[in-house]
Design an enzyme around this catalytic site. Structure first.
Site, PDB file in Angstrom:
ATOM      1  N   GLY A 171       0.826  -1.215   0.000  1.00 42.35           N
ATOM      2  CA  GLY A 171       0.000   0.000   0.000  1.00 42.35           C
ATOM      3  C   GLY A 171       0.852   1.252   0.000  1.00 42.35           C
ATOM      4  O   GLY A 171       0.442   2.306   0.493  1.00 42.35           O
ATOM      5  N   ALA A 182       1.756   3.326  -2.273  1.00 42.92           N
ATOM      6  CA  ALA A 182       1.549   4.414  -3.232  1.00 42.92           C
ATOM      7  C   ALA A 182       0.658   5.534  -2.714  1.00 42.92           C
ATOM      8  O   ALA A 182       0.542   6.575  -3.360  1.00 42.92           O
ATOM      9  CB  ALA A 182       0.962   3.846  -4.526  1.00 42.92           C
ATOM     10  N   ILE A 230      -1.419   6.241   4.204  1.00 42.36           N
ATOM     11  CA  ILE A 230      -0.585   5.796   5.325  1.00 42.36           C
ATOM     12  C   ILE A 230       0.671   5.087   4.818  1.00 42.36           C
ATOM     13  O   ILE A 230       1.782   5.329   5.310  1.00 42.36           O
ATOM     14  CB  ILE A 230      -1.409   4.881   6.263  1.00 42.36           C
ATOM     15  CG1 ILE A 230      -2.508   5.710   6.955  1.00 42.36           C
ATOM     16  CG2 ILE A 230      -0.505   4.204   7.301  1.00 42.36           C
ATOM     17  CD1 ILE A 230      -3.537   4.879   7.712  1.00 42.36           C
ATOM     18  N   ASP A 286       2.506  -2.205  -4.426  1.00 44.62           N
ATOM     19  CA  ASP A 286       1.161  -1.625  -4.616  1.00 44.62           C
ATOM     20  C   ASP A 286       0.670  -2.054  -5.992  1.00 44.62           C
ATOM     21  O   ASP A 286       1.403  -2.695  -6.751  1.00 44.62           O
ATOM     22  CB  ASP A 286       1.210  -0.090  -4.494  1.00 44.62           C
ATOM     23  CG  ASP A 286      -0.118   0.485  -4.001  1.00 44.62           C
ATOM     24  OD1 ASP A 286      -1.158   0.211  -4.635  1.00 44.62           O
ATOM     25  OD2 ASP A 286      -0.108   1.205  -2.981  1.00 44.62           O
ATOM     26  N   ASP A 304      -1.417  -7.219  -7.511  1.00 45.88           N
ATOM     27  CA  ASP A 304      -2.785  -7.067  -7.001  1.00 45.88           C
ATOM     28  C   ASP A 304      -2.986  -8.030  -5.828  1.00 45.88           C
ATOM     29  O   ASP A 304      -3.112  -9.238  -6.010  1.00 45.88           O
ATOM     30  CB  ASP A 304      -3.775  -7.373  -8.135  1.00 45.88           C
ATOM     31  CG  ASP A 304      -5.219  -7.233  -7.683  1.00 45.88           C
ATOM     32  OD1 ASP A 304      -5.451  -6.965  -6.481  1.00 45.88           O
ATOM     33  OD2 ASP A 304      -6.112  -7.400  -8.535  1.00 45.88           O
ATOM     34  N   GLY A 357      -5.009  -1.648   1.721  1.00 43.74           N
ATOM     35  CA  GLY A 357      -6.356  -1.966   2.162  1.00 43.74           C
ATOM     36  C   GLY A 357      -7.351  -1.164   1.363  1.00 43.74           C
ATOM     37  O   GLY A 357      -6.997  -0.174   0.713  1.00 43.74           O
ATOM     38  N   SER A 396      -7.491  -1.464  12.259  1.00 42.76           N
ATOM     39  CA  SER A 396      -8.383  -0.306  12.364  1.00 42.76           C
ATOM     40  C   SER A 396      -9.066  -0.315  13.720  1.00 42.76           C
ATOM     41  O   SER A 396      -9.322  -1.380  14.291  1.00 42.76           O
ATOM     42  CB  SER A 396      -9.445  -0.346  11.271  1.00 42.76           C
ATOM     43  OG  SER A 396     -10.410   0.655  11.489  1.00 42.76           O
ATOM     44  N   TYR A 428     -15.973  -4.551   6.368  1.00 41.05           N
ATOM     45  CA  TYR A 428     -14.706  -3.856   6.679  1.00 41.05           C
ATOM     46  C   TYR A 428     -14.296  -4.125   8.130  1.00 41.05           C
ATOM     47  O   TYR A 428     -13.141  -4.503   8.391  1.00 41.05           O
ATOM     48  CB  TYR A 428     -14.872  -2.349   6.444  1.00 41.05           C
ATOM     49  CG  TYR A 428     -13.618  -1.552   6.720  1.00 41.05           C
ATOM     50  CD1 TYR A 428     -12.596  -1.464   5.775  1.00 41.05           C
ATOM     51  CD2 TYR A 428     -13.440  -0.895   7.934  1.00 41.05           C
ATOM     52  CE1 TYR A 428     -11.432  -0.745   6.032  1.00 41.05           C
ATOM     53  CE2 TYR A 428     -12.283  -0.175   8.206  1.00 41.05           C
ATOM     54  CZ  TYR A 428     -11.285  -0.108   7.251  1.00 41.05           C
ATOM     55  OH  TYR A 428     -10.129   0.596   7.517  1.00 41.05           O
ATOM     56  N   LYS A 437     -10.956  -6.295   9.501  1.00 43.25           N
ATOM     57  CA  LYS A 437      -9.930  -5.730  10.385  1.00 43.25           C
ATOM     58  C   LYS A 437      -9.855  -6.506  11.702  1.00 43.25           C
ATOM     59  O   LYS A 437      -8.774  -6.674  12.279  1.00 43.25           O
ATOM     60  CB  LYS A 437     -10.218  -4.243  10.636  1.00 43.25           C
ATOM     61  CG  LYS A 437     -10.069  -3.391   9.386  1.00 43.25           C
ATOM     62  CD  LYS A 437      -8.621  -3.414   8.872  1.00 43.25           C
ATOM     63  CE  LYS A 437      -8.391  -2.507   7.696  1.00 43.25           C
ATOM     64  NZ  LYS A 437      -6.986  -2.487   7.256  1.00 43.25           N
TER      65      LYS A 437
HETATM   66  P1  NAI Z   1      -5.296   4.739   0.690  1.00 45.72           P
HETATM   67  O1  NAI Z   1      -6.426   4.414  -0.202  1.00 45.72           O
HETATM   68  O2  NAI Z   1      -4.754   6.118   0.698  1.00 45.72           O
HETATM   69  O3  NAI Z   1      -4.081   3.724   0.433  1.00 45.72           O
HETATM   70  C1  NAI Z   1      -4.297   2.352   0.310  1.00 45.72           C
HETATM   71  C2  NAI Z   1      -3.277   1.785  -0.647  1.00 45.72           C
HETATM   72  O4  NAI Z   1      -3.523   0.373  -0.732  1.00 45.72           O
HETATM   73  C3  NAI Z   1      -3.369   2.370  -2.058  1.00 45.72           C
HETATM   74  O5  NAI Z   1      -2.112   2.779  -2.527  1.00 45.72           O
HETATM   75  C4  NAI Z   1      -3.931   1.227  -2.878  1.00 45.72           C
HETATM   76  O6  NAI Z   1      -3.504   1.204  -4.232  1.00 45.72           O
HETATM   77  C5  NAI Z   1      -3.411   0.016  -2.096  1.00 45.72           C
HETATM   78  N1  NAI Z   1      -4.209  -1.148  -2.433  1.00 45.72           N
HETATM   79  C6  NAI Z   1      -5.554  -1.263  -2.367  1.00 45.72           C
HETATM   80  N2  NAI Z   1      -5.947  -2.430  -2.882  1.00 45.72           N
HETATM   81  C7  NAI Z   1      -4.832  -3.077  -3.298  1.00 45.72           C
HETATM   82  C8  NAI Z   1      -4.591  -4.311  -3.947  1.00 45.72           C
HETATM   83  N3  NAI Z   1      -5.602  -5.114  -4.327  1.00 45.72           N
HETATM   84  N4  NAI Z   1      -3.323  -4.662  -4.201  1.00 45.72           N
HETATM   85  C9  NAI Z   1      -2.290  -3.845  -3.879  1.00 45.72           C
HETATM   86  N5  NAI Z   1      -2.459  -2.657  -3.263  1.00 45.72           N
HETATM   87  C10 NAI Z   1      -3.710  -2.275  -2.995  1.00 45.72           C
HETATM   88  O7  NAI Z   1      -5.793   4.325   2.141  1.00 45.72           O
HETATM   89  P2  NAI Z   1      -5.180   4.557   3.608  1.00 45.72           P
HETATM   90  O8  NAI Z   1      -6.177   5.338   4.360  1.00 45.72           O
HETATM   91  O9  NAI Z   1      -3.785   4.995   3.544  1.00 45.72           O
HETATM   92  O10 NAI Z   1      -5.262   3.071   4.164  1.00 45.72           O
HETATM   93  C11 NAI Z   1      -4.119   2.329   4.556  1.00 45.72           C
HETATM   94  C12 NAI Z   1      -4.582   1.278   5.557  1.00 45.72           C
HETATM   95  O11 NAI Z   1      -5.051   1.950   6.726  1.00 45.72           O
HETATM   96  C13 NAI Z   1      -5.750   0.433   5.059  1.00 45.72           C
HETATM   97  O12 NAI Z   1      -5.534  -0.911   5.451  1.00 45.72           O
HETATM   98  C14 NAI Z   1      -6.948   1.010   5.794  1.00 45.72           C
HETATM   99  O13 NAI Z   1      -7.961   0.074   5.979  1.00 45.72           O
HETATM  100  C15 NAI Z   1      -6.303   1.420   7.103  1.00 45.72           C
HETATM  101  N6  NAI Z   1      -7.040   2.416   7.852  1.00 45.72           N
HETATM  102  C16 NAI Z   1      -7.267   3.662   7.317  1.00 45.72           C
HETATM  103  C17 NAI Z   1      -7.991   4.584   8.049  1.00 45.72           C
HETATM  104  C18 NAI Z   1      -8.278   5.958   7.528  1.00 45.72           C
HETATM  105  O14 NAI Z   1      -9.123   6.677   8.126  1.00 45.72           O
HETATM  106  N7  NAI Z   1      -7.630   6.406   6.470  1.00 45.72           N
HETATM  107  C19 NAI Z   1      -8.528   4.282   9.385  1.00 45.72           C
HETATM  108  C20 NAI Z   1      -8.192   2.960   9.851  1.00 45.72           C
HETATM  109  C21 NAI Z   1      -7.482   2.082   9.100  1.00 45.72           C
END
Ligand code: NAI
Length: 255
Positions: A8, A10, A13, A32, A41, A71, A114, A153, A157
């Site tokens: 993740g 790209a 977080i 990613d 993927d 995620g 989460s 979701y 988690k």
């Molecule tokens: P984001 O959408 O900014 O980044 C998620 C990254 O995961 C993206 O770069 C995406 O391309 C990658 N990804 C998604 N599906 C994929 C796949 N099939 N194969 C490879 N890569 C894949 O999201 P964020 O917010 O940075 O989330 C990071 C983690 O934090 C996730 O697991 C999310 O559930 C968790 N999280 C986020 C919260 C928030 O409020 N942003 C709160 C609690 C947990």
């Protein structure tokens, strides 16, 4: 300095984790779907296998830590995708790398879970049970039938957190560690998408942590940097809430 694989990488977080770890001098392997060292993927068994194989190749079989940030959230195109990425995209990647991590001497992993994992809807849920039985087809089938992405979701988690804690117990005997970070709302594209969604937007906007704001990606990355470091060498199987007090607000009398 360590060699660390980050999924993740790209966005959000994961991108903040990479910035911080690279600034600290670590060598990174970014995973990613796009814009990464390894474009794979994680929603499919083939993609996960590719990610594992390529990670082993790039690290030359010397890997110190894995950070699973990849995620999808409640606005994902399907609930099955939430199950596949958020649970199996974590567990199969870590399982595939554990033998190499074991050779490091201080091998460890961090899963981004989460605060949703501790909500009432997550535990115990049939989706989480199917995940923990390692039955992806069943988990996806129940997830699709459930028609409530927020429940899927939370269950994903919860299951990833339980997997992490179980794994921490077995890894500990080899001197390896696995910890989970449970963020609350964090300002990322995933969070913005849920705020913009007509189904979930109001609830997400009104669900504010005691500190009165959402977190920043680097505030989660700071926790990751600590947990992968030698300063955290006696921390194993813990769930570190970085959530502005949200978990305390939801269940003040339980811990
Ligand atoms: P984001 O959408 O900014 O980044 C998620 C990254 O995961 C993206 O770069 C995406 O391309 C990658 N990804 C998604 N599906 C994929 C796949 N099939 N194969 C490879 N890569 C894949 O999201 P964020 O917010 O940075 O989330 C990071 C983690 O934090 C996730 O697991 C999310 O559930 C968790 N999280 C986020 C919260 C928030 O409020 N942003 C709160 C609690 C947990």
């Amino acid at each position: 300095m360590s060699t660390i694989a980050v999924t993740g990488s790209a966005s959000g977080i994961g991108a903040a984790v990479c910035l911080r770890l690279e600034a600290a001098g670590h060598t990174l392997i970014r995973v990613d779907r796009v814009n990464a060292d390894i474009e794979a993927d994680l929603s499919t068994p083939e993609g996960r296998q590719l990610a594992v194989t390529q990670t082993l190749k790039l690290c030359n079989n010397k890997l110190d830590a894995v950070v699973c940030c990849a995620g999808v959230g409640v606005t994902a195109p399907s609930s099955g995708l939430i199950a596949s990425v958020n649970y199996f995209g974590v567990t199969e990647y870590i399982d595939g790398l554990q033998d190499t991590l074991a050779q490091s001497g201080t091998g460890n992993a961090v899963i981004i879970g989460s605060v949703a994992a501790s909500s009432q809807v997550a535990n115990p849920h049939a989706i989480a049970a199917a995940m923990l039985e390692n039955d992806e087809a069943k988990a996806c089938q129940i997830a699709e039938a459930c028609q409530a992405p927020h429940i899927v979701y939370a269950a994903s988690k919860y299951a990833a957190t339980v997997y992490g804690r179980r794994t921490a117990v077995s890894w500990g005997k080899q001197g390896m560690r696995l910890n989970i970070i449970a963020p609350g709302a964090v300002e990322t594209p995933l969070h913005q998408a849920s705020m913009d969604d007509p189904r979930f937007g109001e609830a997400v906007k009104n669900f504010v942590a005691p500190l009165g704001r959402a977190g920043l990606p680097d505030e989660i990355a700071a926790g990751v940097e600590f947990l992968v470091s030698d300063q955290a060498r006696f921390i194993n199987g813990t769930v570190l809430f970085i959530d502005g007090g949200m978990d305390a607000m939801i269940r003040a009398d339980q811990f």
